[in-house]
Design a protein around this motif. Structure first.
Motif: not given
Length: 360
Positions: A199-200, A203-204, A218-219, A221, A293-294, A360
């Motif tokens: 997802e992260h 999203a970016i 959406e991220s 995070c 991922n975050e 990141c």
């Protein structure tokens, strides 16, 4: 090359003249792939930084270092954040600066307590942007239950930065009886991921490239300290945890397999990839296994504790979609393989560089 008769002639193969869109291994200069968390990053550390710094603790190469100080076991970690753009669906550089370091500490079993924060600002960046990033960082710290206790600010000339870079370092206490490191992984261990992957990074990508999908991605995070505490409450005998950031789930699995000298087999159909991420990756030619991922972790858990740990993860808001995705085996030590939905097998290799830089 077209011959005189109109047909295409194939020139002799000359490997020396070949070029490749991916960074090659023997670059005399730094390339973007050196920061991607894959094979190039590992080689940079092994051949440049590790020999220069030395030390037994550094040689452990974990997400954070475990050190003894005054009779206590302390986890210590540092990370630098250069994400572009600074603000994205589900987070910002300020959120990443807290959650990234908090999660690195959590992967050693520690609950983060204190952070340092260094801002590197480019001349000309608007103060309102700096204030927004700082506000997001402070709010993320409060949510994670940590306190920013010291910091630093530097300004570089216009054109010598990219708005805002942030470095954070953190410390936390490791509970007694907790020993999380890849060398403890053994055949029979169960591999669990705490939720949907990819997802992260997507999203970016969607914001950076101006892409629009049917559903906004959406991220993920988020800070994972609470989730790790819930897992350790079931048993302190977890073998290793990793948060699959740069290089994605594939990089984390490969690092653990290599460090433990064991093989890992995952069931591809059990890896949770949300449909919007899968669709976006299909359009963009990306593999979700390598997307960052975050707010997720991968855990290697003794088989006898796996079911109870999985239940505890699913009972926590950050782990409600946790899933068993594979196991550790004696075969093919140091390698990760995936069983595909069609019954075949493919090698999940360590990425050389990265699919998407500066996430990141």
């Amino acid at each position: 090359m077209r011959g005189s008769g109109g047909a295409f002639e194939v020139p002799p193969l000359d490997p020396v003249a070949w070029t490749c869109p991916a960074p090659l291994r023997d670059h005399p200069r730094i390339v973007m792939g050196h920061g991607g968390g894959g094979a190039l990053s590992a080689e940079l550390i092994q051949h440049v930084f590790a020999p220069a710094f030395g030390g037994e603790l550094l040689g452990q190469m974990g997400d954070s270092a475990s050190v003894s100080l005054g009779g206590a076991r302390i986890a210590f970690s540092t990370d630098t954040f250069v994400v572009r753009p600074l603000f994205f669906p589900g987070g910002s550089i300020g959120d990443l600066a807290v959650n990234g370091t908090v999660n690195d500490l959590a992967m050693s079993g520690a609950r983060a307590a204190y952070l340092s924060c260094g801002f590197i600002l480019e001349e000309g960046v608007e103060l309102s942007v700096v204030a927004r990033a700082a506000g997001a960082l402070g709010a993320a710290a409060r949510r994670a239950g940590v306190e920013v206790v010291t910091g630093d600010t530097k300004v570089v000339e216009a054109g010598h930065g990219d708005g805002i870079f942030i470095n954070t370092s953190g410390i936390g206490l490791i509970p007694a009886g907790v020993d999380l490191r890849p060398q403890r992984v053994v055949p029979g261990d169960i591999v669990i991921v705490s939720g949907a992957i990819g997802e992260h990074g997507v999203a970016i990508m969607s914001v950076r490239e101006g892409l629009e999908f049917d559903v906004e991605i959406e991220s993920d995070c988020a800070a994972l300290g609470g989730l790790v505490e819930a897992m350790l409450a079931v048993t302190p005998d977890l073998h290793v945890l990793r948060d699959p950031t740069r290089g994605g789930l594939a990089a984390s699995l490969n690092e653990i397999a290599a460090a433990s000298g064991t093989g890992v087999v995952i069931q591809e159909k059990h890896v949770p990839v949300p449909p919007p991420v899968a669709n976006a990756c299909a359009v963009l030619g990306l593999d979700p296994m390598y997307v960052a991922n975050e707010g997720k972790l991968v855990a290697f858990v003794p088989r006898e504790h796996a079911e109870a740990v999985l239940d505890a993860m699913r009972a926590h808001p950050r782990g409600r979609d946790s899933a068993v995705i594979g196991e550790v085996v004696e075969a093919h030590p140091g390698m990760v393989v995936a069983r595909t939905g069609l019954g075949g097998t493919r090698v999940v290799d360590l990425p050389v560089g990265e699919q998407l830089p500066r996430i990141c």
